[in-house]
Design a protein around this motif. Structure first.
Motif, PDB file in Angstrom:
ATOM      1  N   ILE A  51      -6.215 -77.230 -22.791  1.00  0.00           N
ATOM      2  CA  ILE A  51      -5.625 -76.997 -23.874  1.00  0.00           C
ATOM      3  C   ILE A  51      -4.980 -75.548 -23.996  1.00  0.00           C
ATOM      4  O   ILE A  51      -3.921 -75.317 -24.255  1.00  0.00           O
ATOM      5  CB  ILE A  51      -6.474 -76.953 -25.272  1.00  0.00           C
ATOM      6  N   CYS A  52      -6.004 -74.508 -23.539  1.00  0.00           N
ATOM      7  CA  CYS A  52      -5.408 -73.294 -23.581  1.00  0.00           C
ATOM      8  C   CYS A  52      -4.008 -73.223 -22.070  1.00  0.00           C
ATOM      9  O   CYS A  52      -3.202 -72.542 -22.370  1.00  0.00           O
ATOM     10  CB  CYS A  52      -6.368 -72.399 -23.160  1.00  0.00           C
ATOM     11  N   ALA A  53      -4.468 -73.994 -21.053  1.00  0.00           N
ATOM     12  CA  ALA A  53      -3.163 -74.036 -20.098  1.00  0.00           C
ATOM     13  C   ALA A  53      -1.774 -74.538 -20.754  1.00  0.00           C
ATOM     14  O   ALA A  53      -0.874 -74.175 -20.595  1.00  0.00           O
ATOM     15  CB  ALA A  53      -3.633 -74.655 -19.042  1.00  0.00           C
ATOM     16  N   ALA A  54      -1.954 -75.555 -21.744  1.00  0.00           N
ATOM     17  CA  ALA A  54      -0.809 -76.313 -22.057  1.00  0.00           C
ATOM     18  C   ALA A  54      -0.257 -75.506 -23.305  1.00  0.00           C
ATOM     19  O   ALA A  54       1.152 -75.437 -23.049  1.00  0.00           O
ATOM     20  CB  ALA A  54      -1.364 -77.807 -22.534  1.00  0.00           C
ATOM     21  N   LEU A  55      -0.936 -74.687 -23.907  1.00  0.00           N
ATOM     22  CA  LEU A  55      -0.385 -73.875 -25.073  1.00  0.00           C
ATOM     23  C   LEU A  55      -0.284 -72.604 -24.554  1.00  0.00           C
ATOM     24  O   LEU A  55       0.182 -71.675 -25.515  1.00  0.00           O
ATOM     25  CB  LEU A  55      -1.176 -74.039 -26.002  1.00  0.00           C
ATOM     26  N   GLN A  56      -0.646 -72.173 -23.397  1.00  0.00           N
ATOM     27  CA  GLN A  56      -0.410 -70.675 -22.870  1.00  0.00           C
ATOM     28  C   GLN A  56      -1.301 -69.874 -23.974  1.00  0.00           C
ATOM     29  O   GLN A  56      -0.665 -68.847 -24.427  1.00  0.00           O
ATOM     30  CB  GLN A  56       0.784 -70.315 -22.598  1.00  0.00           C
ATOM     31  N   CYS A  57      -2.424 -69.893 -24.279  1.00  0.00           N
ATOM     32  CA  CYS A  57      -3.190 -69.163 -25.093  1.00  0.00           C
ATOM     33  C   CYS A  57      -4.575 -68.893 -24.559  1.00  0.00           C
ATOM     34  O   CYS A  57      -5.032 -69.478 -23.594  1.00  0.00           O
ATOM     35  CB  CYS A  57      -3.256 -69.704 -26.495  1.00  0.00           C
ATOM     36  N   GLN A  58      -5.354 -68.049 -25.374  1.00  0.00           N
ATOM     37  CA  GLN A  58      -6.705 -67.915 -24.991  1.00  0.00           C
ATOM     38  C   GLN A  58      -7.679 -68.824 -26.134  1.00  0.00           C
ATOM     39  O   GLN A  58      -7.083 -68.983 -27.248  1.00  0.00           O
ATOM     40  CB  GLN A  58      -7.015 -66.222 -25.592  1.00  0.00           C
ATOM     41  N   PRO A  59      -8.949 -68.892 -25.719  1.00  0.00           N
ATOM     42  CA  PRO A  59      -9.688 -69.916 -26.470  1.00  0.00           C
ATOM     43  C   PRO A  59      -9.745 -69.214 -27.940  1.00  0.00           C
ATOM     44  O   PRO A  59      -9.986 -69.785 -28.914  1.00  0.00           O
ATOM     45  CB  PRO A  59     -11.093 -69.786 -25.688  1.00  0.00           C
ATOM     46  N   GLY A  60      -9.793 -67.844 -28.105  1.00  0.00           N
ATOM     47  CA  GLY A  60      -9.977 -66.929 -29.316  1.00  0.00           C
ATOM     48  C   GLY A  60      -8.914 -67.343 -30.205  1.00  0.00           C
ATOM     49  O   GLY A  60      -9.129 -67.006 -31.378  1.00  0.00           O
ATOM     50  N   GLU A  61      -7.744 -67.743 -29.629  1.00  0.00           N
ATOM     51  CA  GLU A  61      -6.763 -67.991 -30.543  1.00  0.00           C
ATOM     52  C   GLU A  61      -6.782 -69.461 -31.152  1.00  0.00           C
ATOM     53  O   GLU A  61      -6.024 -69.596 -32.150  1.00  0.00           O
ATOM     54  CB  GLU A  61      -5.227 -68.008 -29.823  1.00  0.00           C
ATOM     55  N   LEU A  62      -7.780 -70.124 -30.651  1.00  0.00           N
ATOM     56  CA  LEU A  62      -7.757 -71.516 -31.269  1.00  0.00           C
ATOM     57  C   LEU A  62      -8.862 -71.899 -32.054  1.00  0.00           C
ATOM     58  O   LEU A  62      -9.060 -72.603 -32.779  1.00  0.00           O
ATOM     59  CB  LEU A  62      -7.903 -72.578 -29.894  1.00  0.00           C
ATOM     60  N   LEU A  63      -9.833 -70.829 -31.877  1.00  0.00           N
ATOM     61  CA  LEU A  63     -11.304 -70.820 -32.617  1.00  0.00           C
ATOM     62  C   LEU A  63     -11.611 -69.605 -33.441  1.00  0.00           C
ATOM     63  O   LEU A  63     -11.332 -68.488 -32.767  1.00  0.00           O
ATOM     64  CB  LEU A  63     -12.461 -71.149 -31.583  1.00  0.00           C
ATOM     65  N   ALA A  64     -12.187 -69.740 -34.532  1.00  0.00           N
ATOM     66  CA  ALA A  64     -12.509 -68.445 -35.433  1.00  0.00           C
ATOM     67  C   ALA A  64     -13.815 -68.833 -36.056  1.00  0.00           C
ATOM     68  O   ALA A  64     -14.052 -69.936 -36.393  1.00  0.00           O
ATOM     69  CB  ALA A  64     -11.284 -68.267 -36.194  1.00  0.00           C
ATOM     70  N   TRP A  65     -14.490 -67.629 -36.202  1.00  0.00           N
ATOM     71  CA  TRP A  65     -15.736 -67.824 -36.986  1.00  0.00           C
ATOM     72  C   TRP A  65     -15.710 -67.306 -38.277  1.00  0.00           C
ATOM     73  O   TRP A  65     -15.094 -66.018 -38.341  1.00  0.00           O
ATOM     74  CB  TRP A  65     -16.899 -66.999 -36.086  1.00  0.00           C
ATOM     75  N   GLU A  66     -15.913 -68.268 -39.458  1.00  0.00           N
ATOM     76  CA  GLU A  66     -15.860 -67.642 -40.493  1.00  0.00           C
ATOM     77  C   GLU A  66     -17.018 -67.939 -41.468  1.00  0.00           C
ATOM     78  O   GLU A  66     -17.356 -69.151 -41.724  1.00  0.00           O
ATOM     79  CB  GLU A  66     -14.459 -68.480 -41.252  1.00  0.00           C
ATOM     80  N   PRO A  67     -17.767 -66.890 -41.607  1.00  0.00           N
ATOM     81  CA  PRO A  67     -19.092 -67.287 -42.174  1.00  0.00           C
ATOM     82  C   PRO A  67     -19.161 -68.048 -43.664  1.00  0.00           C
ATOM     83  O   PRO A  67     -18.107 -67.905 -44.356  1.00  0.00           O
ATOM     84  CB  PRO A  67     -19.749 -65.832 -42.508  1.00  0.00           C
TER      85      PRO A  67
END
Length: 79
Positions: A51-67
């Motif tokens: 996914i990151c390769a196809a979108l040219q992004c970092q994992p942290g741009e796809l996932l976030a932690w929200e308590p």
């Protein structure tokens, strides 16, 4: 679940449709939809990498932690 999947945001920024991404990374549109909605319990690192390769992004741009309320302890239940 305090982990939020922001795949839809990244797809919009990249002007890519879910169908295109699913084809590019080799998963079904149904599985991609489940991932986008956060209805999965996990994702393989291999899939995340594609996914990151196809979108040219970092994992942290796809996932976030929200308590939230269900985040009262650690991974093994310890506080």
């Amino acid at each position: 679940m305090p982990i939020v999947v922001r795949l839809d945001v990244m797809l919009a920024q990249r002007k890519m449709r879910s169908k295109e991404l699913a084809e590019a990374i080799g998963i079904t549109e149904a599985n991609l939809s489940l991932l986008k909605s956060g209805k999965v319990r996990g994702v393989r690192f291999d899939t995340l990498s594609r996914i990151c390769a196809a979108l040219q992004c970092q994992p942290g741009e796809l996932l976030a932690w929200e308590p939230g309320d269900d985040d009262a302890g650690g991974a093994d239940g310890d506080a």
